[in-house]
Design an enzyme around this catalytic site. Structure first.
Site, PDB file in Angstrom:
ATOM      1  N   THR A 133      45.660  64.050  45.300  1.00  0.00           N
ATOM      2  CA  THR A 133      44.832  64.617  44.235  1.00  0.00           C
ATOM      3  C   THR A 133      45.177  66.077  43.948  1.00  0.00           C
ATOM      4  O   THR A 133      45.675  66.786  44.831  1.00  0.00           O
ATOM      5  CB  THR A 133      43.349  64.529  44.665  1.00  0.00           C
ATOM      6  OG1 THR A 133      42.545  65.280  43.768  1.00  0.00           O
ATOM      7  CG2 THR A 133      43.117  65.100  46.071  1.00  0.00           C
ATOM      8  N   ASP A 134      44.842  66.521  42.752  1.00  0.00           N
ATOM      9  CA  ASP A 134      45.030  67.942  42.414  1.00  0.00           C
ATOM     10  C   ASP A 134      44.035  68.839  43.145  1.00  0.00           C
ATOM     11  O   ASP A 134      44.227  70.054  43.213  1.00  0.00           O
ATOM     12  CB  ASP A 134      44.920  68.164  40.893  1.00  0.00           C
ATOM     13  CG  ASP A 134      43.597  67.734  40.278  1.00  0.00           C
ATOM     14  OD1 ASP A 134      42.712  67.247  41.011  1.00  0.00           O
ATOM     15  OD2 ASP A 134      43.455  67.872  39.045  1.00  0.00           O
ATOM     16  N   GLU A 135      42.963  68.237  43.698  1.00  0.00           N
ATOM     17  CA  GLU A 135      41.921  69.064  44.331  1.00  0.00           C
ATOM     18  C   GLU A 135      42.429  69.811  45.551  1.00  0.00           C
ATOM     19  O   GLU A 135      41.798  70.774  45.994  1.00  0.00           O
ATOM     20  CB  GLU A 135      40.713  68.205  44.721  1.00  0.00           C
ATOM     21  CG  GLU A 135      40.053  67.575  43.528  1.00  0.00           C
ATOM     22  CD  GLU A 135      38.598  67.200  43.754  1.00  0.00           C
ATOM     23  OE1 GLU A 135      37.988  67.649  44.740  1.00  0.00           O
ATOM     24  OE2 GLU A 135      38.075  66.457  42.917  1.00  0.00           O
ATOM     25  N   TYR A 159      36.058  66.675  51.085  1.00  0.00           N
ATOM     26  CA  TYR A 159      36.973  65.665  50.527  1.00  0.00           C
ATOM     27  C   TYR A 159      38.370  66.249  50.340  1.00  0.00           C
ATOM     28  O   TYR A 159      39.360  65.696  50.831  1.00  0.00           O
ATOM     29  CB  TYR A 159      36.429  65.143  49.191  1.00  0.00           C
ATOM     30  CG  TYR A 159      37.490  64.438  48.350  1.00  0.00           C
ATOM     31  CD1 TYR A 159      38.011  63.213  48.757  1.00  0.00           C
ATOM     32  CD2 TYR A 159      37.992  65.019  47.178  1.00  0.00           C
ATOM     33  CE1 TYR A 159      39.000  62.570  48.017  1.00  0.00           C
ATOM     34  CE2 TYR A 159      38.970  64.392  46.432  1.00  0.00           C
ATOM     35  CZ  TYR A 159      39.474  63.167  46.855  1.00  0.00           C
ATOM     36  OH  TYR A 159      40.459  62.548  46.119  1.00  0.00           O
ATOM     37  N   LYS A 163      41.982  65.351  52.149  1.00  0.00           N
ATOM     38  CA  LYS A 163      43.178  64.904  51.413  1.00  0.00           C
ATOM     39  C   LYS A 163      44.344  65.864  51.662  1.00  0.00           C
ATOM     40  O   LYS A 163      45.492  65.442  51.796  1.00  0.00           O
ATOM     41  CB  LYS A 163      42.885  64.799  49.903  1.00  0.00           C
ATOM     42  CG  LYS A 163      41.959  63.677  49.500  1.00  0.00           C
ATOM     43  CD  LYS A 163      42.504  62.275  49.781  1.00  0.00           C
ATOM     44  CE  LYS A 163      43.669  61.901  48.901  1.00  0.00           C
ATOM     45  NZ  LYS A 163      44.045  60.465  49.076  1.00  0.00           N
TER      46      LYS A 163
HETATM   47  P1  NAD Z   1      37.719  54.605  45.208  1.00  0.00           P
HETATM   48  O1  NAD Z   1      36.692  55.290  46.053  1.00  0.00           O
HETATM   49  O2  NAD Z   1      37.325  53.981  43.928  1.00  0.00           O
HETATM   50  O3  NAD Z   1      38.476  53.484  46.057  1.00  0.00           O
HETATM   51  C1  NAD Z   1      38.834  53.659  47.391  1.00  0.00           C
HETATM   52  C2  NAD Z   1      39.156  52.298  47.984  1.00  0.00           C
HETATM   53  O4  NAD Z   1      39.572  52.485  49.351  1.00  0.00           O
HETATM   54  C3  NAD Z   1      37.955  51.345  48.015  1.00  0.00           C
HETATM   55  O5  NAD Z   1      38.334  50.074  47.573  1.00  0.00           O
HETATM   56  C4  NAD Z   1      37.558  51.313  49.473  1.00  0.00           C
HETATM   57  O6  NAD Z   1      36.960  50.089  49.881  1.00  0.00           O
HETATM   58  C5  NAD Z   1      38.902  51.532  50.155  1.00  0.00           C
HETATM   59  N1  NAD Z   1      38.762  52.078  51.514  1.00  0.00           N
HETATM   60  C6  NAD Z   1      37.981  53.132  51.896  1.00  0.00           C
HETATM   61  N2  NAD Z   1      38.103  53.319  53.221  1.00  0.00           N
HETATM   62  C7  NAD Z   1      38.987  52.404  53.676  1.00  0.00           C
HETATM   63  C8  NAD Z   1      39.536  52.122  54.953  1.00  0.00           C
HETATM   64  N3  NAD Z   1      39.178  52.824  56.040  1.00  0.00           N
HETATM   65  N4  NAD Z   1      40.423  51.114  55.063  1.00  0.00           N
HETATM   66  C9  NAD Z   1      40.794  50.394  53.960  1.00  0.00           C
HETATM   67  N5  NAD Z   1      40.292  50.614  52.736  1.00  0.00           N
HETATM   68  C10 NAD Z   1      39.404  51.608  52.594  1.00  0.00           C
HETATM   69  O7  NAD Z   1      38.839  55.716  44.985  1.00  0.00           O
HETATM   70  P2  NAD Z   1      39.806  55.951  43.733  1.00  0.00           P
HETATM   71  O8  NAD Z   1      39.121  56.829  42.768  1.00  0.00           O
HETATM   72  O9  NAD Z   1      40.353  54.639  43.284  1.00  0.00           O
HETATM   73  O10 NAD Z   1      40.953  56.813  44.435  1.00  0.00           O
HETATM   74  C11 NAD Z   1      42.075  56.165  45.036  1.00  0.00           C
HETATM   75  C12 NAD Z   1      43.002  57.221  45.607  1.00  0.00           C
HETATM   76  O11 NAD Z   1      43.434  58.091  44.567  1.00  0.00           O
HETATM   77  C13 NAD Z   1      42.335  58.114  46.653  1.00  0.00           C
HETATM   78  O12 NAD Z   1      43.283  58.379  47.665  1.00  0.00           O
HETATM   79  C14 NAD Z   1      41.997  59.387  45.901  1.00  0.00           C
HETATM   80  O13 NAD Z   1      42.002  60.505  46.761  1.00  0.00           O
HETATM   81  C15 NAD Z   1      43.130  59.446  44.909  1.00  0.00           C
HETATM   82  N6  NAD Z   1      42.848  60.128  43.626  1.00  0.00           N
HETATM   83  C16 NAD Z   1      41.739  59.811  42.896  1.00  0.00           C
HETATM   84  C17 NAD Z   1      41.515  60.418  41.651  1.00  0.00           C
HETATM   85  C18 NAD Z   1      40.326  60.067  40.796  1.00  0.00           C
HETATM   86  O14 NAD Z   1      40.136  60.699  39.752  1.00  0.00           O
HETATM   87  N7  NAD Z   1      39.522  59.062  41.139  1.00  0.00           N
HETATM   88  C19 NAD Z   1      42.451  61.352  41.177  1.00  0.00           C
HETATM   89  C20 NAD Z   1      43.567  61.681  41.964  1.00  0.00           C
HETATM   90  C21 NAD Z   1      43.774  61.036  43.177  1.00  0.00           C
HETATM   91  O1  DAU Z   2      40.686  65.883  40.409  1.00  0.00           O
HETATM   92  C1  DAU Z   2      40.855  64.639  41.015  1.00  0.00           C
HETATM   93  C2  DAU Z   2      39.553  64.215  41.655  1.00  0.00           C
HETATM   94  O2  DAU Z   2      38.667  63.835  40.611  1.00  0.00           O
HETATM   95  C3  DAU Z   2      39.731  63.088  42.655  1.00  0.00           C
HETATM   96  O3  DAU Z   2      40.517  63.518  43.719  1.00  0.00           O
HETATM   97  C4  DAU Z   2      38.366  62.600  43.184  1.00  0.00           C
HETATM   98  O4  DAU Z   2      38.544  61.476  44.025  1.00  0.00           O
HETATM   99  C5  DAU Z   2      37.527  62.219  41.982  1.00  0.00           C
HETATM  100  O5  DAU Z   2      36.231  61.802  42.413  1.00  0.00           O
HETATM  101  C6  DAU Z   2      37.403  63.366  41.018  1.00  0.00           C
HETATM  102  O6  DAU Z   2      36.639  64.467  41.606  1.00  0.00           O
HETATM  103  P1  DAU Z   2      35.598  65.314  40.747  1.00  0.00           P
HETATM  104  O7  DAU Z   2      34.670  65.971  41.672  1.00  0.00           O
HETATM  105  O8  DAU Z   2      36.321  66.164  39.760  1.00  0.00           O
HETATM  106  O9  DAU Z   2      34.915  64.104  39.931  1.00  0.00           O
HETATM  107  P2  DAU Z   2      33.393  63.782  39.573  1.00  0.00           P
HETATM  108  O10 DAU Z   2      33.413  62.657  38.604  1.00  0.00           O
HETATM  109  O11 DAU Z   2      32.540  63.648  40.782  1.00  0.00           O
HETATM  110  O12 DAU Z   2      32.936  65.107  38.807  1.00  0.00           O
HETATM  111  C7  DAU Z   2      33.645  65.550  37.655  1.00  0.00           C
HETATM  112  C8  DAU Z   2      32.980  66.841  37.178  1.00  0.00           C
HETATM  113  O13 DAU Z   2      31.681  66.531  36.668  1.00  0.00           O
HETATM  114  C9  DAU Z   2      32.750  67.842  38.290  1.00  0.00           C
HETATM  115  O14 DAU Z   2      32.934  69.144  37.766  1.00  0.00           O
HETATM  116  C10 DAU Z   2      31.298  67.640  38.688  1.00  0.00           C
HETATM  117  C11 DAU Z   2      30.645  67.220  37.387  1.00  0.00           C
HETATM  118  N1  DAU Z   2      29.509  66.283  37.495  1.00  0.00           N
HETATM  119  C12 DAU Z   2      29.680  65.155  38.225  1.00  0.00           C
HETATM  120  C13 DAU Z   2      28.647  64.244  38.360  1.00  0.00           C
HETATM  121  C14 DAU Z   2      28.816  62.985  39.190  1.00  0.00           C
HETATM  122  C15 DAU Z   2      28.326  66.552  36.823  1.00  0.00           C
HETATM  123  O15 DAU Z   2      28.191  67.572  36.140  1.00  0.00           O
HETATM  124  N2  DAU Z   2      27.316  65.646  36.932  1.00  0.00           N
HETATM  125  C16 DAU Z   2      27.419  64.511  37.701  1.00  0.00           C
HETATM  126  O16 DAU Z   2      26.427  63.743  37.776  1.00  0.00           O
END
Ligand code: NAD
Ligand code: DAU
Length: 357
Positions: A133-135, A159, A163
């Site tokens: 992730t970019d975080e 988190y 990562k």
């Molecule tokens: P998600 O939370 O939707 O899915 C995570 C999946 O991993 C789930 O299906 C869960 O059951 C599985 N899991 C959790 N713990 C586990 C374990 N111990 N063993 C096996 N499986 C397990 O997450 P996502 O949003 O799909 O993110 C997927 C990946 O991409 C993550 O590594 C996250 O850090 C990365 N990522 C997410 C975003 C985003 O915007 N969501 C952006 C950049 C990178």
């Molecule tokens: O940047 C990549 C990341 O994006 C991933 O690594 C994470 O797994 C993914 O969950 C996401 O993280 P964020 O914290 O950016 O996503 P989230 O949807 O939780 O929040 C997006 C923005 O919106 C953040 O600035 C917080 C704000 N927010 C979020 C929620 C859930 C609100 O203002 N209200 C809300 O109820």
């Protein structure tokens, strides 16, 4: 030729698996622990598809991973499995340390042993693709340049720290042991199957239910949004042509404030599903800010564009419209997630328990 995909029942993993099997006949083995975020309904369209095998299990289970690698002999591991929600990491960081750090370590060690047993072309071809992730880069000021791959790591939440730790492990396993790794650091994804605890799906489902749309702080935090299928295509490109040991930032040059995002969602719902009570914007509610809330993320994606010719297919306007339409057309999926019924899917689908390896 097989891919082992961890976390393939989650949001991005399931989109990746569906996208992969829509373009290729190369089989996929999905390993997922089915935590609250894992939903096998996301993969329901693959039911009966001989190219897909689902395994219910934990990435911290070394015996299981060794057995899967020996049995399926994948040419790549694509590692999505993680605890992914920042707010949950603030309330309970333990699960993040276990899955994101210990789980990645377990996979790396299993991959190292398996890769060490390979020879010739199989050994040459093997890849460990770490999805990150970019975080990990921390927070930008409004005038700062977007994150490049050499930006210092400055994670601010449990988190992102977990990562970042996993990224460092992956890097070290390459430098020390020569494990053929590639890492992608992607910006915020959105699209189908996004669990409604994250900003965009939460706003859609709350609006449709007439509930408040909670905006943290002043709503001016900036995220850089990418349609999830574009993330899948970036991973395919890096898997196919990424240089070993390199990291690639993935993003669509779509910086938006949270308030802009929520306004866009409300406006699309006003158009596609008007409410007699008036615009959905009336539901916007400012709430207490997230502790340690990163102000701005922005990805400089020039490396993947230049080296691998990758470009996103969707603009934010096309992607967000598709997303809102998907949630409107998939009320059952939302209802199952909200009622918890999706967690019964394994039992309904497979009887008592999910198939074990
Ligand atoms: P998600 O939370 O939707 O899915 C995570 C999946 O991993 C789930 O299906 C869960 O059951 C599985 N899991 C959790 N713990 C586990 C374990 N111990 N063993 C096996 N499986 C397990 O997450 P996502 O949003 O799909 O993110 C997927 C990946 O991409 C993550 O590594 C996250 O850090 C990365 N990522 C997410 C975003 C985003 O915007 N969501 C952006 C950049 C990178
Ligand atoms: O940047 C990549 C990341 O994006 C991933 O690594 C994470 O797994 C993914 O969950 C996401 O993280 P964020 O914290 O950016 O996503 P989230 O949807 O939780 O929040 C997006 C923005 O919106 C953040 O600035 C917080 C704000 N927010 C979020 C929620 C859930 C609100 O203002 N209200 C809300 O109820």
């Amino acid at each position: 030729m097989t891919l082992l995909v961890t976390g393939g029942a989650g949001f991005i993993g399931s989109n990746f698996v569906l996208d992969w099997l829509a373009q290729s006949d190369e089989p996929v083995v999905t390993l997922d622990a089915l935590t609250y975020a894992g939903n096998l309904e996301n993969l329901a369209s693959l039911q009966g598809d001989a190219r897909h095998t689902f395994v219910h299990g934990d990435i911290c289970d070394r015996v299981l991973i060794d057995r899967l690698l020996a049995q399926h002999r994948p040419r790549a591991i694509v590692h999505f499995a993680a605890e992914s929600h920042v707010d949950r990491s603030i309330h309970g960081p333990g699960a993040f340390m276990r899955t994101n750090i210990e789980g990645t370590y377990t996979l790396l060690e299993a991959a190292r042993a398996f890769w060490g047993s390979l020879q010739g072309g199989e050994r040459e071809a093997f890849r460990f693709h770490h999805v990150s992730t970019d975080e990990v880069y921390g927070s930008l000021g409004s005038a700062d340049a977007a994150f490049t791959e050499t930006h210092p790591y400055e994670p601010n939440s449990p988190y992102s720290a977990s990562k970042a730790a996993s990224d460092h492990l992956v890097r070290a396993w390459h430098h020390t042991y020569g494990l053929p790794v590639v890492t992608t650091n992607c910006s915020n994804n959105y699209g189908p199957f996004h669990f409604p605890e994250k900003l965009i799906p939460l706003m859609i489902v709350n609006a449709l239910a007439g509930k408040p749309l909670p905006i943290y702080g002043d709503g001016q935090n900036v995220r850089d949004w990418l349609y999830v299928r574009d993330h899948a295509s970036a991973i395919r490109a890096v898997l196919a042509g990424g240089r070993l040991g390199e990291t690639y930032n993935v993003g669509g040059w779509n910086e938006k404030t949270n308030l802009e995002i929520v306004h866009t969602v409300c406006d699309l719902l006003d158009e596609l599903h008007p409410d007699a009570a008036g615009s959905y914007r009336r539901l916007i509610t400012y709430v207490q800010d997230r502790p340690g809330h990163d102000r701005r993320y922005a990805i400089d994606a020039r490396k993947i564009e230049r080296e691998l010719g990758w470009r996103p297919a969707e603009t934010f306007e096309t992607g967000i419209r598709k997303t809102v339409q998907w949630y409107l057309a998939n009320a059952d999926w939302v209802a199952h997630v909200q009622s918890g019924a999706y967690r019964d899917w394994v039992a309904r689908q497979y009887g008592e328990a999910a198939p074990s390896p």
